[in-house]
Write an enzyme that holds these catalytic residues in place. Structure first.
Site, PDB file in Angstrom:
ATOM      1  N   HIS A  90       0.814  -1.206   0.000  1.00  0.00           N
ATOM      2  CA  HIS A  90       0.000   0.000   0.000  1.00  0.00           C
ATOM      3  C   HIS A  90       0.849   1.258   0.000  1.00  0.00           C
ATOM      4  CE1 HIS A  90       0.924  -0.592   4.260  1.00  0.00           C
ATOM      5  NE2 HIS A  90       0.677   0.700   4.436  1.00  0.00           N
ATOM      6  N   ASP A 113       0.331   5.495   1.448  1.00  0.00           N
ATOM      7  CA  ASP A 113      -0.444   6.150   2.504  1.00  0.00           C
ATOM      8  C   ASP A 113      -1.351   7.217   1.904  1.00  0.00           C
ATOM      9  OD1 ASP A 113       0.790   4.659   4.534  1.00  0.00           O
ATOM     10  OD2 ASP A 113       2.531   5.976   4.468  1.00  0.00           O
ATOM     11  N   HIS A 139       4.604   0.107   0.269  1.00  0.00           N
ATOM     12  CA  HIS A 139       5.263  -0.627   1.346  1.00  0.00           C
ATOM     13  C   HIS A 139       4.353  -1.720   1.910  1.00  0.00           C
ATOM     14  CE1 HIS A 139       3.426   2.997   3.140  1.00  0.00           C
ATOM     15  NE2 HIS A 139       3.236   2.283   4.244  1.00  0.00           N
ATOM     16  N   ARG A 145       4.025   7.139  13.261  1.00  0.00           N
ATOM     17  CA  ARG A 145       4.214   7.647  11.901  1.00  0.00           C
ATOM     18  C   ARG A 145       3.728   9.093  11.807  1.00  0.00           C
ATOM     19  NH1 ARG A 145       0.418   5.080   7.474  1.00  0.00           N
ATOM     20  NH2 ARG A 145      -0.947   6.572   8.482  1.00  0.00           N
TER      21      ARG A 145
HETATM   22  C1  SIN Z   1       2.720   1.733   7.534  1.00  0.00           C
HETATM   23  O1  SIN Z   1       2.096   0.936   6.873  1.00  0.00           O
HETATM   24  O2  SIN Z   1       2.639   2.949   7.331  1.00  0.00           O
HETATM   25  C2  SIN Z   1       3.608   1.223   8.672  1.00  0.00           C
HETATM   26  C3  SIN Z   1       4.495   0.125   8.257  1.00  0.00           C
HETATM   27  C4  SIN Z   1       4.814  -0.835   9.373  1.00  0.00           C
HETATM   28  O3  SIN Z   1       4.040  -0.967  10.326  1.00  0.00           O
HETATM   29  O4  SIN Z   1       5.836  -1.512   9.283  1.00  0.00           O
END
Ligand code: SIN
Length: 287
Positions: free
Chosen positions: A119, A121, A260, A275
């Site tokens: 995905h 963000d 990611h 985040r």
């Molecule tokens: C995310 O998906 O923004 C975080 C990634 C993670 O939890 O490793």
């Protein structure tokens, strides 16, 4: 080959590429301190070049985490951000137990396609956030890595026939049910499946597989077939960098150039990262 953006000639920073086109570890800087403009510009150039950069052994607080992210643009507060401290509204807790609760309440419906969770963000927004800074807070002893994919390399590796079929197509991402839980309403928007990064000029393939992607104007089977070709490229280790978190680790990625995937192999061990999303400029709404 993908375009490489030149870094300025400097410096104090130690930039060590992790893979040929994606990922670099940056040493020689304490990001809890205000950055000299030249250092900030160098980090930004490294980010454009490597798409995701990592810092080790940093001692960030929520406050210095925010100050670092703010060096690169205005912060975006996600409506779903579960806040540990209301005065730090941009901090979004990514906690394993919250993900589990979310998944329990958002089970796939009969007939839904279920994809691996690659995905980007805020792809549900008209202007998605351009950057993100993620900081380790609580980690499992082992496991819980994060994988980033070079979305330009993924595009480059698609068959020419698939590229031609994707050209000019738009994909929708439906995140409404999750947003509605937070009392936030937002229409479904569409983005080009193949996007041109406005700073590097690279073409990339940009799909969020966690939000029921659908390619507009195709029947379900053809949309699914093309999305499968895309996710096959996301899954290829050759197009990825994988990062193992340690206490003090920070990742900073260009959300326009990557997708990611969080590796969920740590059972019920607690894991918490925080985040911060960096907003993009409103004039780029067409991207
Ligand atoms: C995310 O998906 O923004 C975080 C990634 C993670 O939890 O490793």
């Amino acid at each position: 080959m993908t375009t490489i953006v030149d870094s300025p000639v400097t410096s104090s920073l130690d930039i060590r590429p992790l893979q040929p086109t994606i990922g670099a570890e940056i040493g020689g800087v304490d990001i809890s301190q205000p950055l000299e403009p030249a250092v900030r510009d160098e980090i930004r150039a490294a980010l454009l070049r490597h798409k995701v950069v990592f810092f080790r052994d940093q001692e960030l607080t929520q406050q210095t985490h925010e100050s670092f992210a703010r060096e690169f643009g205005p912060l975006y507060t996600h409506p779903g951000a579960a806040k540990s401290d209301p005065s730090r509204s941009a901090i979004h807790r990514i906690a394993a137990e919250d993900l589990k609760k979310y998944e329990k309440s958002h089970q796939p419906q009969p007939g839904d396609d279920v994809w691996d969770a690659y995905h980007t963000d805020t792809s549900w927004r008209l202007v998605p956030t351009w950057g993100a800074v993620l900081r380790a807070v609580v980690l499992p002893e082992v496991g819980g890595d994060t994988v980033w994919v070079d979305a330009a390399l993924a595009y480059e590796k698609l068959d020419d026939e698939v590229k031609a079929r994707l050209e000019g197509r738009h994909v929708t991402h439906d995140y409404r049910s999750a947003l509605q839980v937070t009392g936030f309403d937002y229409p479904i928007v569409a983005h080009p499946v193949v996007r041109t990064h406005r700073e590097t000029g690279e073409k990339n393939v940009w799909v969020n597989f966690t939000q029921r992607p659908t390619i507009i104007g195709l029947d379900r089977a053809e949309s699914r077939e093309l999305l499968s070709a895309v996710i096959d490229q996301y899954r290829r280790p050759e197009n990825q960098v994988r990062f193992s978190w340690r206490p003090g680790s920070v990742a900073f990625w260009d959300n326009r150039a990557t997708v990611h995937y969080a590796v969920r192999n740590y059972g019920s061990t607690p894991r918490l990262l925080e985040r911060i999303l960096i907003a993009d400029e409103p004039q780029y709404t067409d991207l």
